[in-house]
Design a protein around this motif. Structure first.
Motif, PDB file in Angstrom:
ATOM      1  N   CYS A  24       0.801  -1.224   0.000  1.00  0.00           N
ATOM      2  CA  CYS A  24       0.000   0.000   0.000  1.00  0.00           C
ATOM      3  C   CYS A  24       0.835   1.275   0.000  1.00  0.00           C
ATOM      4  O   CYS A  24       0.298   2.358  -0.214  1.00  0.00           O
ATOM      5  CB  CYS A  24      -0.958  -0.008   1.196  1.00  0.00           C
ATOM      6  N   VAL A  27       0.419   3.587  -2.976  1.00  0.00           N
ATOM      7  CA  VAL A  27      -0.930   4.161  -2.926  1.00  0.00           C
ATOM      8  C   VAL A  27      -0.999   5.228  -1.838  1.00  0.00           C
ATOM      9  O   VAL A  27      -1.603   6.293  -2.015  1.00  0.00           O
ATOM     10  CB  VAL A  27      -1.951   3.039  -2.647  1.00  0.00           C
ATOM     11  N   GLU A 121      -9.061   3.084  -0.793  1.00  0.00           N
ATOM     12  CA  GLU A 121      -7.890   2.564  -1.495  1.00  0.00           C
ATOM     13  C   GLU A 121      -7.471   1.202  -0.964  1.00  0.00           C
ATOM     14  O   GLU A 121      -7.250   0.260  -1.741  1.00  0.00           O
ATOM     15  CB  GLU A 121      -6.708   3.529  -1.360  1.00  0.00           C
ATOM     16  N   ASN A 122      -7.329   1.088   0.376  1.00  0.00           N
ATOM     17  CA  ASN A 122      -6.812  -0.175   0.883  1.00  0.00           C
ATOM     18  C   ASN A 122      -7.902  -1.250   0.927  1.00  0.00           C
ATOM     19  O   ASN A 122      -7.593  -2.437   0.883  1.00  0.00           O
ATOM     20  CB  ASN A 122      -6.129  -0.002   2.243  1.00  0.00           C
ATOM     21  N   LEU A 177      -5.467   7.493  -7.946  1.00  0.00           N
ATOM     22  CA  LEU A 177      -6.570   6.663  -7.465  1.00  0.00           C
ATOM     23  C   LEU A 177      -7.350   6.057  -8.638  1.00  0.00           C
ATOM     24  O   LEU A 177      -7.714   4.882  -8.615  1.00  0.00           O
ATOM     25  CB  LEU A 177      -7.489   7.504  -6.580  1.00  0.00           C
ATOM     26  N   ILE A 180      -5.305   3.170  -9.992  1.00  0.00           N
ATOM     27  CA  ILE A 180      -5.336   1.987  -9.123  1.00  0.00           C
ATOM     28  C   ILE A 180      -6.672   1.266  -9.255  1.00  0.00           C
ATOM     29  O   ILE A 180      -6.733   0.041  -9.411  1.00  0.00           O
ATOM     30  CB  ILE A 180      -5.115   2.400  -7.659  1.00  0.00           C
TER      31      ILE A 180
END
Lengths: 235, 106
Positions: A24, A27, A121-122, A177, A180
């Protein structure tokens, strides 16, 4: 079609935390850029350094915090700020629900501690890791810690530095973002079965975004894909 | 160094953190109480994809030509290499290159 087979083992180890954290970090750099922006805006809205840092450390929800700071005023409109936070974050109900197949095999303490660190995100990275069958139940915690550290530290930097920081958009950071999520979506593709729910989700999300403010479209899109899948399998 | 500490502000922040945690934990909490039926499980399977599609479609519609071109590159790289990180780096690079050269034709 389900990668979530019931026999899969899910552990909760230091290695899982580390894997999540390391995966991560790139990110989290993007999240950090937003943290700077948040810190600057919080400062301009009149939040003290302490208030901004405590908010980032305990709320840990980028979109909700940015909107809250936009509403901030003296006296603070408490109902508007807390109510908007709730509404903007309703999508987390769906995200948390989608972790059930794996998290139900963790202890309550492990699951509920990890969920505190869940962000858009995670969550997406974690779903991918769990679907790959790695059985790393601590991945959400590790990746969330990476986000937490960058988010909190960058909030402080942004708050202290104020508007001396330029606009991070210039460096293409807002696209991180998007990139991803696109790459993760490619890995979620399960052949033509995925097509119909995704098209329905896209149409519903765009329509809802036109009609309703805020982030209702995320909730609507997710539910639309779910309902499409359920009704299709019933037939 | 922390400036003026406002207890009211910190109380509002606690309110925000409580409602946020309720949303983060609530979905899992509800489903952990009741064993979901097979159709509910099918629906849950479709959730992550639907959520990502919803986020992406709105973001991309707000973006311009450079975002779309970079987006296509991300999909191709992700499909070929299965690496999220590589796809992200190449995608952001593409965006900056297209933007840098973009003024002349966009």
């Amino acid at each position: 079609m389900s990668a979530e087979t019931e026999s899969e083992q899910v552990g909760f180890s230091r290695n899982g935390v580390r894997a999540g954290f390391v995966t991560c970090v790139p990110v989290a750099l993007g999240v950090g850029a937003y943290g700077l922006v948040f810190g600057v805006l919080a400062r301009e809205a009149g939040l003290s350094l302490l208030t901004a840092v405590v908010m980032s450390a305990t709320v840990l929800a980028g979109a909700a915090q940015l909107i809250a700071v936009g509403l901030w005023d003296w006296p603070i409109p408490v109902v508007a700020v807390v109510g908007t936070t709730l509404v903007v974050n309703l999508r987390y109900l769906l995200m948390g629900a989608s972790l059930r197949p794996w998290f139900t095999r963790l202890s309550s303490r492990q699951a509920y501690m990890s969920l505190f660190f869940m962000a858009d995100e995670n969550w997406a990275l974690t779903i991918q890791d769990l679907r790959d069958g790695n059985g790393r139940g601590a991945f959400l915690l590790g990746s969330g810690l990476a986000i937490w550290v960058f988010w909190v530290v960058c909030t402080a930097i942004g708050s202290v530095a104020g508007s001396r920081i330029g606009n991070p958009e210039t460096y293409g950071l807002s696209f991180i973002l998007t990139a991803i999520f696109l790459a993760l979506l490619v890995s979620f593709w399960e052949g033509r079965d995925s097509l119909i729910p995704w098209v329905v989700a896209a149409v519903v999300a765009v329509s809802v975004d036109v009609v309703l403010p805020g982030r209702w479209y995320i909730l609507a899109g997710g539910l639309a894909a779910s309902l499409t899948e359920v009704t299709r399998n019933v037939r | 160094m922390f400036g003026e500490v406002s207890l009211t502000a910190l109380a509002v922040v606690s309110g925000m953190s409580i409602v946020t945690y309720v949303t983060k934990a609530g979905g899992f909490w509800a489903l952990d109480r009741v064993e979901p039926s097979e159709s509910v499980r099918d629906g849950l399977d479709a959730l992550p994809g639907g959520i990502l599609v919803a986020i992406l479609v709105v973001r991309l519609l707000e973006g311009g030509l450079s975002e779309w071109m970079a987006g296509i590159v991300v999909v191709v790289v992700a499909h070929r290499t299965e690496s999220v990180l590589l796809a992200m780096v190449v995608g952001v690079g593409t965006l900056l290159i297209v933007r840098g050269s973009g003024a002349s034709f966009v």
